[in-house]
Motif scaffolding. Structure first.
Motif, PDB file in Angstrom:
ATOM      1  N   GLN A 168       0.823  -1.201   0.000  1.00 33.60           N
ATOM      2  CA  GLN A 168       0.000   0.000   0.000  1.00 33.60           C
ATOM      3  C   GLN A 168       0.863   1.260   0.000  1.00 33.60           C
ATOM      4  O   GLN A 168       0.625   2.197  -0.776  1.00 33.60           O
ATOM      5  CB  GLN A 168      -0.923   0.002   1.227  1.00 33.60           C
ATOM      6  CG  GLN A 168      -1.933   1.128   1.211  1.00 33.60           C
ATOM      7  CD  GLN A 168      -2.875   1.084   2.400  1.00 33.60           C
ATOM      8  OE1 GLN A 168      -3.948   1.681   2.374  1.00 33.60           O
ATOM      9  NE2 GLN A 168      -2.500   0.397   3.458  1.00 33.60           N
TER      10      GLN A 168
ATOM     11  N   THR B 173       2.429   1.075   6.635  1.00 33.47           N
ATOM     12  CA  THR B 173       2.068   1.839   5.439  1.00 33.47           C
ATOM     13  C   THR B 173       2.698   3.223   5.462  1.00 33.47           C
ATOM     14  O   THR B 173       3.268   3.673   4.459  1.00 33.47           O
ATOM     15  CB  THR B 173       0.530   1.978   5.325  1.00 33.47           C
ATOM     16  OG1 THR B 173      -0.058   0.690   5.168  1.00 33.47           O
ATOM     17  CG2 THR B 173       0.161   2.839   4.124  1.00 33.47           C
TER      18      THR B 173
ATOM     19  N   LEU C  47      -1.808  -0.417  -4.651  1.00 32.02           N
ATOM     20  CA  LEU C  47      -2.697   0.022  -3.578  1.00 32.02           C
ATOM     21  C   LEU C  47      -3.780  -1.016  -3.303  1.00 32.02           C
ATOM     22  O   LEU C  47      -4.000  -1.416  -2.159  1.00 32.02           O
ATOM     23  CB  LEU C  47      -3.348   1.356  -3.948  1.00 32.02           C
ATOM     24  CG  LEU C  47      -4.428   1.874  -2.988  1.00 32.02           C
ATOM     25  CD1 LEU C  47      -3.812   2.244  -1.651  1.00 32.02           C
ATOM     26  CD2 LEU C  47      -5.142   3.077  -3.603  1.00 32.02           C
TER      27      LEU C  47
ATOM     28  N   ILE D 136      -4.319  -3.191   0.175  1.00 29.28           N
ATOM     29  CA  ILE D 136      -5.569  -3.118   0.939  1.00 29.28           C
ATOM     30  C   ILE D 136      -6.269  -4.469   0.954  1.00 29.28           C
ATOM     31  O   ILE D 136      -6.808  -4.897   1.980  1.00 29.28           O
ATOM     32  CB  ILE D 136      -6.502  -2.047   0.351  1.00 29.28           C
ATOM     33  CG1 ILE D 136      -5.882  -0.655   0.507  1.00 29.28           C
ATOM     34  CG2 ILE D 136      -7.869  -2.081   1.043  1.00 29.28           C
ATOM     35  CD1 ILE D 136      -6.689   0.448  -0.144  1.00 29.28           C
TER      36      ILE D 136
ATOM     37  N   ASN E  15      -7.205  -0.937   6.326  1.00 28.89           N
ATOM     38  CA  ASN E  15      -6.091  -0.096   5.881  1.00 28.89           C
ATOM     39  C   ASN E  15      -6.128   1.256   6.585  1.00 28.89           C
ATOM     40  O   ASN E  15      -5.311   2.121   6.310  1.00 28.89           O
ATOM     41  CB  ASN E  15      -6.151   0.113   4.363  1.00 28.89           C
ATOM     42  CG  ASN E  15      -7.388   0.866   3.925  1.00 28.89           C
ATOM     43  OD1 ASN E  15      -8.511   0.552   4.328  1.00 28.89           O
ATOM     44  ND2 ASN E  15      -7.209   1.869   3.089  1.00 28.89           N
TER      45      ASN E  15
END
Length: 202
Positions: A18, A85, A113, A117, A127
């Motif tokens: 992410q 992250t 991304l 997630i 997330n």
């Protein structure tokens, strides 16, 4: 212990994916990765705060709702996910190329991304930020989390577009559409344990 280690590794991996997608591809173009990402971009744009720190603060502030509904264990794993992250976002965000290809950045960033997630949500971990609200909706309605996440983020995209640039809404919408498909596909993959939204508060 084996299950704990497996989940720990996957949460770390999901956070890295992410952060990589956001830091290297999306955020350099001011494309919000979602509601929390959009707010972080606005904070960075307005106040010059480090974007990784801004994202962590936004995500952490949303954990209260997750704790109340999904439990303390959910919150602890989510803190781990959003911290990894944010660190990854900071690290990869330092790697900036002036010769950017916008549409490649949108596509590649959205894939990474969505993968990150999806891995987190597969492990029953949010997330962070608006993702927590999407998880709550998915639990209450027993649906996959991708689509609630998509619609909840639209309002943040509109605000970001008004403040920074209207073309961002088109890019953000495309990015969310791609990442939503990836999220739901990962949540439905059959080679991992059966996906369920009937989570118990712990």
């Amino acid at each position: 212990m084996k299950q704990f280690i497996s989940k720990f590794v996957l949460v770390i991996l999901g956070g890295i994916f992410q952060g990589f997608g956001m830091g290297l591809f999306l955020f350099p173009n001011y494309i919000p990765s979602g509601g929390a990402g959009g707010i972080a971009v606005l904070i960075h744009y307005w106040f010059g705060m480090n974007i990784g720190l801004a994202l962590w603060l936004v995500n952490a502030s949303m954990l209260y709702f997750g704790v109340k509904i999904l439990g303390k264990r959910f919150a602890l794993w989510t803190i781990l996910g959003i911290t990894v992250t944010s660190i990854s976002l900071h690290i990869f965000g330092q790697t900036f190329s002036p010769n950017r290809i916008l549409w490649f950045d949108v596509f590649a960033g959205s894939i990474f991304l969505g993968t990150g997630i999806g891995i987190l949500m597969r492990q029953r971990v949010s997330n962070g930020g608006i993702g927590i609200l999407a998880m709550i909706i998915s639990v209450r309605r027993n649906i996959l989390p991708g689509k609630p996440l998509f619609f909840v983020n639209i309002a943040i995209f509109l605000l970001t577009a008004v403040v920074i640039d209207w073309k961002i809404i088109i890019l953000a919408f495309l990015s969310q559409w791609i990442s939503t498909i990836v999220i739901d596909q990962i949540c439905q993959f059959s080679f991992w344990r059966t996906y369920t939204l009937n989570w118990r508060k712990k």
